[in-house]
Scaffold this active site. Structure first.
Site, PDB file in Angstrom:
ATOM      1  N   GLN A  30       0.704  -1.311   0.006  1.00 58.53           N
ATOM      2  CA  GLN A  30       0.075   0.159   0.137  1.00 58.53           C
ATOM      3  C   GLN A  30       0.941   1.338  -0.158  1.00 58.53           C
ATOM      4  OE1 GLN A  30      -3.180  -1.893   2.845  1.00 58.53           O
ATOM      5  NE2 GLN A  30      -3.677   0.151   2.466  1.00 58.53           N
ATOM      6  N   ARG A  60      -9.388  -0.679   7.513  1.00 51.90           N
ATOM      7  CA  ARG A  60     -10.141   0.231   6.844  1.00 51.90           C
ATOM      8  C   ARG A  60     -10.691   1.357   7.598  1.00 51.90           C
ATOM      9  NH1 ARG A  60     -14.274  -1.365   2.160  1.00 51.90           N
ATOM     10  NH2 ARG A  60     -14.688   0.538   1.180  1.00 51.90           N
ATOM     11  N   CYS A  61      -9.598   2.285   8.250  1.00 52.61           N
ATOM     12  CA  CYS A  61     -10.207   3.350   9.054  1.00 52.61           C
ATOM     13  C   CYS A  61      -8.574   4.068   9.211  1.00 52.61           C
ATOM     14  CB  CYS A  61     -10.661   3.165  10.398  1.00 52.61           C
ATOM     15  SG  CYS A  61      -9.288   2.309  11.705  1.00 52.61           S
ATOM     16  N   GLU A  96     -13.130   4.909   4.116  1.00 58.53           N
ATOM     17  CA  GLU A  96     -13.085   4.293   5.487  1.00 58.53           C
ATOM     18  C   GLU A  96     -14.297   4.720   6.329  1.00 58.53           C
ATOM     19  OE1 GLU A  96      -9.213   5.334   6.478  1.00 58.53           O
ATOM     20  OE2 GLU A  96      -8.281   3.634   5.459  1.00 58.53           O
TER      21      GLU A  96
END
Lengths: 806, 169
Positions: free
Chosen positions: A237, A384-385, A760
């Site tokens: 990522q 996912r945050c 997110e």
């Protein structure tokens, strides 16, 4: 260029710029099986690596006997910590300032920890060889429960830190303590509690889970001894950061390392960190001279490469009797596992947990976080945050519901009463953030109207009465969640990764014929950057999106960037794109002025080119300007038309939203049926509404999974139980609810295009909505808080405890 | 590894007859991906749960991570690489997935498409509920399935000569 006369609307539409539901560029290859993921890449003479892993959660390694494995035909090498020691690579630094064993150095600290790396001609032979390696262990006492970690007689989990009572984030209180992080005004907060009409206190656990993208972590490393160059394809990522880390660790100069992140099959935070598999593959290719591929299997993915949450938040709110909040006090016990491999900006050991005051105007607050070691997998990544933001949102949104229950107030009304008001932005929070923009009341009122909130409450009341009369065994819950996120890390004044400031970048180059190649430091893992980044450029420069190619992930060609996680791509890289485009536009204006023989100040921008003010027939399109920039640039001006921008954001962005979940629970089976889920998101300017809605659907589905059952569990011996898709809950199309989406638009005032980021939000806001719905359903039976995850078994147990099965 | 015993396998893959010698333990997914370089089908779990490796074998959906290549001897195997129409245009499902935004990272997509193809051959005009049950063996981590359902409805409509009205959300 001869073109048919077309209307302004047609000129605008053919750009497919910001705000349009442009179909995705990526889909053309993905739907035809032509994606290019790491495991799809083959190199001549490529071999495979895989790990021998620990059976035990905590044990000394007495002996490793690899002789039988080494004798197996097809086996090329077996690496252990002893082999990595001469290179100084048996330990590696973590992003959180700790160190982590690459291969176990004398002892193992969690089950499935990497002990040896086997390299063989194919993946079948690596598996055979792993079975032949004998590891002799001496078991040690195990700490699984973080609440036992700092007991006086708790076993020492990290003897390598013996005597080091100052860690990367200050003093350590105990041999299993990592850090204490505090913020806020403690005495003012204590006073608020002493003088409050009403206080509530609850320990809210956010269980351990895992991002589990469908593609696991993997890499392919190849070292060219003649050139002294290393090429690494990987599921990264943040490919540029991986290259810097690889250079620092391997001592190979950074320019001789080519890190390439090809198509990535989902990330969700799992693919930010540096893992033992990457290091071992790099060492193995250097040692063996052939390319080495490492591909995790699913069990390895769920049990080793990062986990998320394991935050235990003792939450207290003080309020007046009519429901005005006066103070927030939170203590977090944070379980980081065996090594602190939390992927946070360096100075933020608890991420941005201090967004925990949420959407509410708290006059004072105090937060303290204690990080501890346990014999569990290392990590603490942002699944996912943004960093610890989903934990913070869960904490405050459950807390507000608990306060509403104590006050006998409606939870939506309590929120409306305490929201930061529109005129208070930019808003200084009690825990140190400056919220950029918001209009919470408008969003909440729109959401409440859309779901007919008052009518739902009336229905719920009738159902509760029917339940009490014994007419139904079903109870109804309405989950309210109004979250504020903090994303877009971040300003260099407070955010860095291993010393590299968290800017991001874009480079845009216009070719003579007016088509574009643009490269960014971000890296899509499904977000659709190839589609949306082109839309930003299309609007900014008036070149159709279809004529713009976006490239990310190749560290040789893309400008340096910190990557894609924490919803930072749109706030940071998205801003860099707009700024780079504007540099080009400024130069284009000079060229147009030259071509039209007027002053630049006599020109104005019009969709796809410049025209002379008051004389719109005299104009030059961007395509014409592009040609001129290579063919006949104005005297004294550099030829060509390209620009680079490195964007250091002045502030974070603060997306928000109002989510409502309506749920019916059968108290005799514990099965919760989601009747309705409504999500209103405000992510500022919307670049591609189709992609936004898609991200909201996906994030809500992950929130549903986490709240309703997804968990990485350990037994008392530290065995990880359920690290397969048999047990780890990934919802199928059958369980997944139908999602209703909506929006308001409150642009970010400091972002060049006003966008805030959205990927997110649905996970951050969704988890408390589900959990609040379950808790809301049981509230009238006397329950104050039921811990997540709310799978049918635990919901049934909660019902049983409340005596409704009698 | 020269003394490893191998066995002959003859399969028809995407309309082309293929003959190879493989180890008995070689999984079909590895045979497709590594022997035939058909990397469209993916590996997400190796335990038959995720469905990323789903291919069509003799008209039925099979998770190719839990079948040996030798078991496919004599079979007709279709993968995502063979899904497009023979004239080179996209299959209605491929078109539907793009039009309805039925994919994000793309990793589950080949398996999802191949499962949907067989689903529509068995049930040419499925309801939403039938689609949801029909793809329950295929996991997606990105989309929440809502637009995948629409993508399959889009394809069903097109294959039945209708126009699908709804837009992607």
């Amino acid at each position: 260029m001869n073109e048919m006369v077309i209307t302004r609307e047609q000129r605008e539409a053919r750009l497919e710029g910001m705000g349009c539901k442009r179909k995705r560029v990526e889909d053309v290859r993905f739907t035809q099986g032509r994606g290019n993921y790491v495991d799809d890449i083959k190199m001549p003479n490529m071999v495979h690596g895989d790990f021998v892993r620990s059976q035990y959660a905590h044990a000394k390694i007495v002996k490793i006997d690899a002789s039988k494995a080494k004798a197996l035909p097809g086996v090329i090498a077996v690496l252990t910590a002893e082999d990595l020691k001469p290179l100084g690579l048996h330990w590696m630094p973590t992003l959180a300032g700790d160190v982590q064993a690459v291969l176990a150095d004398g002892k193992v600290c969690f089950q499935n920890q990497e002990i040896a790396f086997v390299v063989a001609e194919n993946r079948y032979i690596t598996d055979d060889a792993i079975q032949l390696i004998e590891v002799e262990y001496e078991e040690l006492p195990v700490v699984v429960d973080p609440f036992q970690s700092m007991a006086p007689d708790a076993p020492v989990l990290r003897p390598d830190l013996d005597g080091k009572m100052t860690g990367a984030h200050g003093p350590r209180k105990h041999h299993n303590h990592i850090f204490e992080w505090t913020i806020g005004d403690q005495s003012a907060t204590d006073l608020a509690f002493e003088t409050a009409d009403v206080t509530v206190k609850e320990m809210l656990s956010y269980h351990r889970t895992h991002p589990s993208p469908l593609e696991t972590c993997q890499c392919l490393a190849s070292f060219d001894k003649i050139k002294g160059e290393l090429t690494v394809y990987g599921t990264f990522q943040a490919p540029h950061v991986i290259r810097t880390v690889a250079s620092l660790l391997s001592k190979i100069p950074e320019h001789k390392i080519h890190v390439i992140a090809p198509d990535i099959g989902g990330g969700f935070g799992n693919k930010v960190g540096a893992y033992a598999g990457y290091i071992c593959s790099i060492v193995a290719t250097i040692v063996t001279g052939v390319p080495v591929k490492w591909v995790e299997d699913r069990m390895e993915n769920l049990s080793t490469t990062s986990f998320a949450r394991d935050y235990h938040m003792t939450t207290e709110i003080a309020a007046t009797k009519d429901g005005k909040v006066t103070g927030l006090r939170v203590h977090v016990l944070a379980d980081h596992g065996a090594f602190d491999a939390c992927a946070d900006p360096s100075k933020w050991p608890a991420g941005f947990m201090n967004i925990v005051t949420g959407s509410y105007d708290f006059p004072t607050a105090h937060l303290a976080v204690d990080g501890v070691y346990t014999n569990k997998a290392p990590g603490g990544v942002a699944y996912r945050c943004s960093f610890r933001v989903t934990e913070a949102a869960y904490c405050i949104e459950r807390g507000m519901d608990i306060l509403a229950q104590k006050l006998g107030m409606d939870p939506a009304d309590l929120r409306l009463k305490n929201f930061i008001r529109r005129e208070q932005f930019p808003y200084q929070s009690a825990l140190g953030w400056e919220y950029d923009s918001g209009d919470y009341h408008t969003a909440m009122n729109k959401a409440m109207e859309a779901i007919s909130y008052r009518a739902l409450r009336a229905e719920q009341k009738a159902k509760q009465e029917a339940f009490r009369r014994g007419e139904t065994r079903e109870i109804m819950g309405i989950g309210v969640s109004f979250f504020t996120e903090i994303v877009g890390a971040g300003p260099s004044k407070n955010c860095d990764i291993l010393g590299v400031a968290m800017f991001d970048s874009a480079e845009i180059r216009i070719h003579p014929t007016g088509s574009i190649i643009a490269r960014m430091g971000s890296k899509s893992q499904g977000q659709g950057h190839e589609t949306t980044w082109a839309q930003i450029i299309a609007t900014e420069l008036g070149i159709p999106a279809d004529d713009i190619m976006i490239e990310e992930g190749n560290t040789d060609t893309a400008p340096y960037g910190l990557g894609t996680y924490g919803s930072r791509s749109t706030p940071v890289a998205g801003a860099a794109i707009a700024m780079a485009a504007r540099k080009i536009k400024n130069k284009a204006q000079m060229i147009a002025a030259h071509l039209l023989e007027v002053s630049e100040y006599d020109l104005e921008w019009d969709i796809d080119g410049f025209r002379v003010k008051g004389n719109p027939e005299r104009s030059k399109t961007m395509k014409e300007i592009a040609w001129a920039s290579y063919n006949s640039p104005p005297p004294g001006l550099e030829p060509g038309l390209e620009a680079v921008n490195y964007y250091d954001p002045p502030n974070m962005t603060y997306p928000f939203g109002a989510y409502f979940c309506v749920m019916d629970i059968d108290v005799d089976t514990g099965v919760a049926k989601i009747r309705r889920f409504y999500a209103l998101d405000d992510c500022g300017t919307r670049i591609n509404p189709m992609i936004i809605e898609g991200q909201v659907h996906g994030g809500l589905t992950e929130a549903f999974a986490i709240a309703m059952g997804q968990e990485i569990k350990y037994d008392e011996l530290g065995n990880v139980v359920g690290a397969s898709f048999m047990d780890f809950f990934i919802p199928t199309a059958v369980e997944t609810p139908h999602w209703e989406t909506d929006h308001t638009v409150t642009p970010s005032p400091h972002h060049p295009i006003g966008a805030k980021g959205v990927g997110e939000s649905p996970n951050v806001g969704g988890v408390p909505a589900f959990s609040n719905a379950v808790n809301d359903a049981f509230g009238f039976l006397g329950s104050t808080h039921i811990q997540m995850p709310h799978d049918a078994w635990r919901v049934w147990e909660a019902a049983k405890k409340l005596g409704v099965h009698a | 590894m020269s003394d490893v015993q191998t066995y002959p396998v003859t399969v028809t893959v995407n309309g082309k007859k293929i003959q190879r010698f493989v180890e008995s333990r070689t999984l079909l997914i590895h045979f497709l991906r590594e022997e035939l370089n058909l990397t469209g089908s993916h590996i997400g779990c190796e335990t038959s749960h995720c469905g990323a490796c789903t291919v069509e074998i003799d008209g039925t959906s099979v998770k190719s991570c839990t079948m040996f290549a030798v078991q496919a001897n004599g079979a007709v195997v279709n993968t995502v690489e063979g899904l497009a129409n023979s004239d080179g245009t996209l299959h209605a499902l491929q078109e539907g997935f793009r039009q309805m935004h039925g994919l994000q990272c793309g990793f589950c997509t080949p398996g999802m498409l191949m499962r949907a193809k067989v689903l529509l051959s068995e049930n040419p005009d499925p309801t939403e509920e039938e689609i949801r049950h029909g793809i329950a063996g295929n996991l997606c981590r990105c989309t929440g399935y809502q637009n995948i359902v629409k993508a399959i409805q889009y394809a069903a409509a097109k294959l039945n000569g209708r126009t699908y009205q709804e837009a992607a959300e």
